[in-house]
Design an enzyme around this catalytic site. Structure first.
Site, PDB file in Angstrom:
ATOM      1  N   LEU A  22       0.830  -1.211   0.000  1.00  0.00           N
ATOM      2  CA  LEU A  22       0.000   0.000   0.000  1.00  0.00           C
ATOM      3  C   LEU A  22       0.862   1.258   0.000  1.00  0.00           C
ATOM      4  CD1 LEU A  22      -2.939  -0.951   2.392  1.00  0.00           C
ATOM      5  CD2 LEU A  22      -2.732  -1.219  -0.091  1.00  0.00           C
ATOM      6  N   ASP A  59      13.797   1.993  11.517  1.00  0.00           N
ATOM      7  CA  ASP A  59      13.190   0.810  12.131  1.00  0.00           C
ATOM      8  C   ASP A  59      12.238   1.314  13.212  1.00  0.00           C
ATOM      9  OD1 ASP A  59      12.522  -1.403  13.633  1.00  0.00           O
ATOM     10  OD2 ASP A  59      14.574  -2.197  13.726  1.00  0.00           O
ATOM     11  N   HIS A 121      -8.631  -7.490  11.182  1.00  0.00           N
ATOM     12  CA  HIS A 121      -8.269  -8.576  12.097  1.00  0.00           C
ATOM     13  C   HIS A 121      -8.424  -8.187  13.570  1.00  0.00           C
ATOM     14  CE1 HIS A 121      -7.358 -11.293   8.897  1.00  0.00           C
ATOM     15  NE2 HIS A 121      -6.732 -10.297   8.277  1.00  0.00           N
ATOM     16  N   TYR A 144      -1.185 -10.421  15.356  1.00  0.00           N
ATOM     17  CA  TYR A 144      -1.277  -9.257  14.463  1.00  0.00           C
ATOM     18  C   TYR A 144      -2.531  -8.430  14.805  1.00  0.00           C
ATOM     19  CZ  TYR A 144      -2.469  -6.816  10.109  1.00  0.00           C
ATOM     20  OH  TYR A 144      -2.846  -5.876   9.184  1.00  0.00           O
TER      21      TYR A 144
END
Ligand SMILES: NC(=O)c1ccc[n+]([C@@H]2O[C@H](COP(=O)([O-])OP(=O)(O)OC[C@H]3O[C@@H](n4cnc5c(N)ncnc54)[C@H](O)[C@@H]3O)[C@@H](O)[C@H]2O)c1
Length: 272
Positions: A22, A59, A121, A144
């Site tokens: 995306l 990161d 989710h 997740y």
């Protein structure tokens, strides 16, 4: 997508996860909304920064690096992190620490608007026969989903405590086309995703809004009335792909992909 106007621009917009699926799509589409689009990922970004872009590798699990990443930005579209079900330790770094670092940095640097890529989710253990709005109790379907659920709580907390506004988009399945029967309900076209992000960035007074990211699919499970103030009006529908999807072999009624809104994610793991 509507024409951009000067009121629909920020000086510097941060896009995390810019090297991802995306991220690549939105890199092209968000450019009109910022004088400078700051692109970031842990993975290398190609092509290199073009006009009105800057690339800042980072990161998300590194708090100091995220602090520097967010400095100077006016708004954040936070896509970065692990985007599938993985062992908890990986999710912890990219998603749980990552989202916390983003909001802490937003607080320190006075960023007032975040668009958070949440996920279907977070409600994956609801059955496909159920219809939900944003007030439904979350039922995450894995580590997740838990991390996205945490991200939504972080967004709410940083609004209540610090006034940082967020739109948490519970993205369904944002791909060029629906890949299976479940995605006939969850599909979100790239045009509709772009429009939803535009609304999420520029609608005033969103507080913490939760919105389901789906196109105008016939069999959609989600009701966005609690996010009506965004004015999101999807234009695409998965119906145009129905014949192609239904030509696929049938899915057994006992398959999680036919039972749960989160599909196969509900049956992954354990990882050790
Ligand atoms: N595509 C979808 O249909 C969908 C559905 C629900 C939610 N989402 C969410 O939208 C976002 C974008 O999804 P996508 O499909 O582009 O996923 P993607 O996996 O293609 O992109 C995620 C990007 O995050 C980066 N990343 C991972 N860990 C990182 C870390 N520790 N530090 C910095 N960057 C890191 C990856 O390198 C990757 O480029 C994700 O947050 C995902 O969970 C996507």
């Amino acid at each position: 997508m509507s024409e951009t106007t000067p009121s629909q621009r920020v000086s510097r917009l941060l896009l995390t996860g810019a090297a991802g699926g995306l991220g690549k799509v939105l890199r092209e589409r968000l450019r009109p909304y910022a004088d400078i689009l700051r692109l970031s990922d842990i993975a290398s970004l190609a092509p290199a920064a073009g006009p009105h872009e800057e690339v800042v590798p980072c990161d998300l699990s590194d708090k100091k690096a995220v602090d520097a990443l967010v400095a100077g930005c006016d708004a954040i579209v936070h896509l970065g992190g692990v985007s599938v079900e993985r062992p908890f330790e990986e999710i912890l770094e990219g998603n749980i620490k990552g989202v916390f670092h983003i909001y802490e940095a937003a607080r320190r640097h006075g960023v007032k608007r975040v668009v958070f890529a949440s996920s279907n989710h977070v409600i994956g253990f609801y059955k496909q026969t159920e219809h939900l709005d944003a007030h439904a109790l979350r039922r995450p379907d894995g580590y997740y989903g838990l991390s996205k659920s945490f991200g939504e709580d972080v967004a709410q907390f940083y609004f209540d405590r610090w006034g940082i506004e967020t739109v948490s988009i519970r993205i369904g399945s944002s791909f060029p086309e629906p890949a299976n029967r479940r995605m006939m309900s969850t599909w979100l076209s790239y045009d509709d995703l772009t429009s939803l992000i535009e609304k999420s960035l520029f609608t005033p007074d969103v507080k913490h809004t939760i919105v389901y990211g789906a196109s105008a699919n016939k069999d959609v499970w989600w009701d966005n009335s609690a996010a009506a103030h965004l004015g999101y009006a999807p234009k695409d529908t998965s119906e145009v792909f129905r014949a192609k999807v239904e030509a696929q072999p049938p899915v057994a009624p006992t398959d999680p992909n036919a039972i749960y809104q989160g599909g196969g994610f509900t049956a992954q793991g354990p990882f050790e």
